[in-house]
Structure formats: structure tokens, C-alpha cells
Scaffold this active site. Structure first.
Site, PDB file in Angstrom:
ATOM      1  N   THR A  73      -2.936 -33.980   4.488  1.00 48.17           N
ATOM      2  CA  THR A  73      -2.449 -35.261   4.976  1.00 48.17           C
ATOM      3  C   THR A  73      -2.687 -36.552   4.011  1.00 48.17           C
ATOM      4  OG1 THR A  73      -2.625 -34.501   7.311  1.00 48.17           O
ATOM      5  CG2 THR A  73      -2.515 -36.987   7.044  1.00 48.17           C
ATOM      6  N   ARG A 129       5.291 -29.154  16.929  1.00 46.15           N
ATOM      7  CA  ARG A 129       3.824 -29.618  17.137  1.00 46.15           C
ATOM      8  C   ARG A 129       3.728 -30.936  16.461  1.00 46.15           C
ATOM      9  NH1 ARG A 129      -0.175 -31.283  13.384  1.00 46.15           N
ATOM     10  NH2 ARG A 129      -2.201 -30.735  13.921  1.00 46.15           N
ATOM     11  N   VAL A 130       3.298 -31.831  16.852  1.00 48.15           N
ATOM     12  CA  VAL A 130       2.764 -33.160  16.428  1.00 48.15           C
ATOM     13  C   VAL A 130       1.496 -33.269  16.386  1.00 48.15           C
ATOM     14  CG1 VAL A 130       3.546 -35.812  16.660  1.00 48.15           C
ATOM     15  CG2 VAL A 130       5.379 -34.162  17.171  1.00 48.15           C
ATOM     16  N   GLY A 131       0.977 -33.739  15.403  1.00 49.54           N
ATOM     17  CA  GLY A 131      -0.363 -34.121  14.977  1.00 49.54           C
ATOM     18  C   GLY A 131      -0.789 -35.276  14.938  1.00 49.54           C
ATOM     19  N   ASP A 132      -2.099 -35.821  14.543  1.00 58.77           N
ATOM     20  CA  ASP A 132      -3.041 -37.054  14.767  1.00 58.77           C
ATOM     21  C   ASP A 132      -2.272 -38.053  13.986  1.00 58.77           C
ATOM     22  OD1 ASP A 132      -3.709 -35.662  12.463  1.00 58.77           O
ATOM     23  OD2 ASP A 132      -5.484 -36.865  12.456  1.00 58.77           O
ATOM     24  N   THR A 150      -7.608 -37.309   7.827  1.00 58.15           N
ATOM     25  CA  THR A 150      -6.885 -36.323   7.384  1.00 58.15           C
ATOM     26  C   THR A 150      -7.835 -34.830   8.169  1.00 58.15           C
ATOM     27  OG1 THR A 150      -8.334 -36.139   5.639  1.00 58.15           O
ATOM     28  CG2 THR A 150      -6.400 -37.176   5.444  1.00 58.15           C
ATOM     29  N   GLY A 151      -7.140 -33.877   7.981  1.00 56.42           N
ATOM     30  CA  GLY A 151      -7.645 -32.602   8.472  1.00 56.42           C
ATOM     31  C   GLY A 151      -7.198 -32.252   9.888  1.00 56.42           C
ATOM     32  N   GLY A 185      -5.940 -32.188  13.143  1.00 57.22           N
ATOM     33  CA  GLY A 185      -5.326 -33.400  13.715  1.00 57.22           C
ATOM     34  C   GLY A 185      -5.874 -33.087  15.302  1.00 57.22           C
TER      35      GLY A 185
HETATM   36  N1  GLY Z   1      -3.881 -34.403  10.238  1.00 59.07           N
HETATM   37  C1  GLY Z   1      -2.716 -33.988  10.119  1.00 59.07           C
HETATM   38  C2  GLY Z   1      -2.282 -33.024  11.151  1.00 59.07           C
HETATM   39  O1  GLY Z   1      -3.237 -32.401  11.877  1.00 59.07           O
HETATM   40  O2  GLY Z   1      -1.247 -32.693  11.290  1.00 59.07           O
END
Ligand code: GLY
Length: 315
Positions: free
Chosen positions: A177, A205-208, A228-229, A231
Site C-alpha cells: 500500500t 474485501r475492503v481494507g484499512d 501500510t500492511g 489492514g
Molecule cells: N493496508 C492495505 C490493506 O490491508 O488493504
């Protein structure tokens, strides 16, 4: 007034010089972040963002992105957006043109992008498709059928991929990210984040990245932060918001990142992967932290074309 500055996570170097030029011309932090991030999203060699990003379990690229402004805490984001190569610009359009909302996902996000005239593109490159196939094969399951006449084979391939998603090995190695934070000459700050998300994720799936307080937070009273990482950890930890709260309480940027990451690291998680964070204050101080040695972030100021690399402190 502090000097205008733009900072970014690993691989933002592709875009930071473009963002710096915007700041050097007296442009806004929002323009700088968008311009810089678009360069990153358009880099097909980067498999964690935009065109060439790693697809979901069914082989479809779904992108998340967000922008947040420090003076107003206005936020715009898109999640699981398909077919649009620059989700950062669609997120900005949500912020600017859809003030009644902050976040759009999936079909609605794509509808909004279409209505606002954004260009579509094929996001799955030969290379990212090959990486997806490699991952399926590494899981030890047959992917027979992909070469049989047209649709049936393809459908079987995708069904097999979906069945396998629970058995995929937890993602290993650095996450890609991209975080970019800018402070402009007027004192406005903007945080931008863009990603193709968890590699080979479950569809939808939606992340942070898309979630305020998790992967992105900006409040001009204290500063901006981004992650990043993995989420799922920063969503459960409220990590970006925690960092800015720590800045407000007097912590320096690197220490604020370390404290918030250490809190997220206490969460039980079978798919543990590293989380990293970056922060910038309204007076131009910056810092970052990571779970691994050797992680860095990049900094450019409006006054100099030189890109500096700074180490992140380690948990
Ligand atoms: N940090 C990006 C994700 O988990 O999608």
C-alpha cells in the site's frame, strides 16, 4: 508558516517528485497528493496499487483509496473499485463532489466513477495474472480447466480459486500500500492512501485504506498519519487515528507511530503480517515506524528536488 513538504511510504518515490513540483508551484496539498499517487497507480511494475495490482481470489483487480483534509477532516474513499486505474482521483471526487457521503464501494463506486467521466482500463496485467496463477498453484490444488474451450474452463478456474481462499498461506513479505502525506504553503495538510489490498483477497474485501481512522487520518490540530500492511489490524486498532491522538498528546511522530503499532500488534491474529505507519505534523516534523528493520520512508521539500530517505524506527 512551515516549508511545504511531501512524505511517502516505500515505492512512493515514483510519484513524490511530481507531488513536490505541485507544492513548489504553490499548489495545494490535495493536488500534490493526487498527482503523486496517480504516478504510483500508473506504475505497472508495482503489484500493490493501481494498474498491475494483485487481483482478488477470482483474478479480478479491486482497488481501495482515500484522501482526507486536515483543516475540515473531509474524507473521500472508494473500496473494491473495479476497472478504474486511478482510485485516488475517484476518492477525491467523492470528497469534493458528493459531500453528503464519505465512502463508496463496489458497483456504486464504479457507477460514480462512470458518471464523473473517469477513464476505464484493464488493470490485470500479464505479470499480475501470472502471480495469481502461481499463488493458486502454490496452494497445491489443481487448476485444470483453464485451457479448455473458453468460458467453462475459466469459470471452473475461478470457482476453484474461491474455494481455495481460506487455505491460502498468510501473505508474506512487505505490503505495498502507498501512503503519501503533504503539507502545503498555506498550512493545509492532506493524507492519501491507495492499494490493491490483501493479495488474492476474498472478493469484496475492503481494507484499512478506505476506512477513516484505520489506514488514513488527518486533523490539522495535530497532524496526519497513514498505514501500510495488514489492514485488518489497523482497522481493529484504529491505528491512524490513534497516531494522531498521540501527536495531539505531545508525542513525536516516530514515537506516536511506534506506540500505535505496538498496540495493534497485541491483537490476536492468525494471519499476522507486518503493519507500518507514517506521520507528519502541521509544523513539518515527520517520522515512521515498522515491525521490521530496514524499513524507510521518503521526504521531499518544496525548496529542493533532492529526495531524502529516512529510516523508520522499529517496534
Ligand atoms: N493496508 C492495505 C490493506 O490491508 O488493504
Amino acid at each position: 508558516m512551515p516549508e511545504a513538504v511531501i512524505i511517502g511510504s516505500e515505492r512512493s518515490e515514483v510519484g513524490l517528485p511530481t507531488g513536490r513540483e505541485v507544492l513548489a508551484r504553490g499548489g495545494s496539498a490535495l493536488d500534490a497528493v493526487e498527482a503523486a499517487m496517480r504516478c504510483c497507480e500508473d506504475n505497472p511494475a508495482d503489484h500493490y496499487v493501481g494498474t498491475g495490482g494483485l487481483p482478488n481470489a477470482r483474478g479480478e483487480v479491486e482497488l481501495d483509496a482515500s484522501v482526507m483534509l486536515g483543516s475540515s477532516r473531509r474524507f473521500g474513499s472508494v473500496g473494491a473499485l473495479r476497472g478504474y486505474p486511478n482510485p485516488i482521483s475517484v476518492a477525491r471526487a467523492v470528497l469534493e463532489r458528493l459531500p453528503q457521503h464519505c465512502m463508496l464501494v463496489g458497483e456504486g463506486a464504479a457507477l460514480f466513477a462512470e458518471e464523473n467521466g473517469f477513464d476505464t482500463a484493464e488493470l490485470l496485467t500479464e505479470e499480475s495474472l501470472a502471480l495469481w496463477r502461481e499463488q493458486l498453484q502454490a496452494s497445491g490444488e489443481s487448476v485444470e480447466g483453464e485451457n479448455t474451450a473458453a468460458l467453462d474452463g475459466d469459470q471452473r478456474y475461478r470457482r476453484a480459486a474461491l474455494d481455495l481462499v481460506r487455505r491460502f498461506a498468510p501473505h508474506d513479505g512487505p505490503w505495498g500500500t502507498i501512503n503519501i502525506i503533504a503539507l502545503d504553503a498555506s498550512g493545509e495538510m492532506c493524507v492519501g492512501v491507495s492499494t490493491s489490498g490483501y493479495p488474492f483477497k476474498y472478493p469484496g474485501r475492503v481494507g484499512d485504506t478506505a476506512v477513516p481512522g484505520a489506514g488514513n487520518w488527518c486533523d490539522l490540530r495535530a497532524g496526519g498519519a497513514a498505514c501500510t500492511g495488514r489492514g485488518e489490524l489497523s482497522m481493529r486498532g484504529g491505528t491512524a487515528r490513534s497516531i494522531v491522538d498521540l501527536l495531539a498528546a505531545g508525542s513525536d511522530p516516530a514515537e506516536a507511530c511506534r506506540t500505535a503499532l505496538a498496540d495493534a500488534a497485541t491483537l490476536p491474529d492468525d494471519f499476522r503480517a507486518e503493519l507500518r505507519a507514517l506521520a507528519l505534523t502541521p509544523d513539518g516534523r515527520h517520522g515512521g515506524a515498522a515491525g521490521q528493520q530496514g524499513s524507510v520512508y521518503a521526504v521531499m521539500t518544496a525548496d529542493s528536488p533532492e529526495l531524502q530517505t529516512h529510516p523508520r524506527i522499529v517496534l
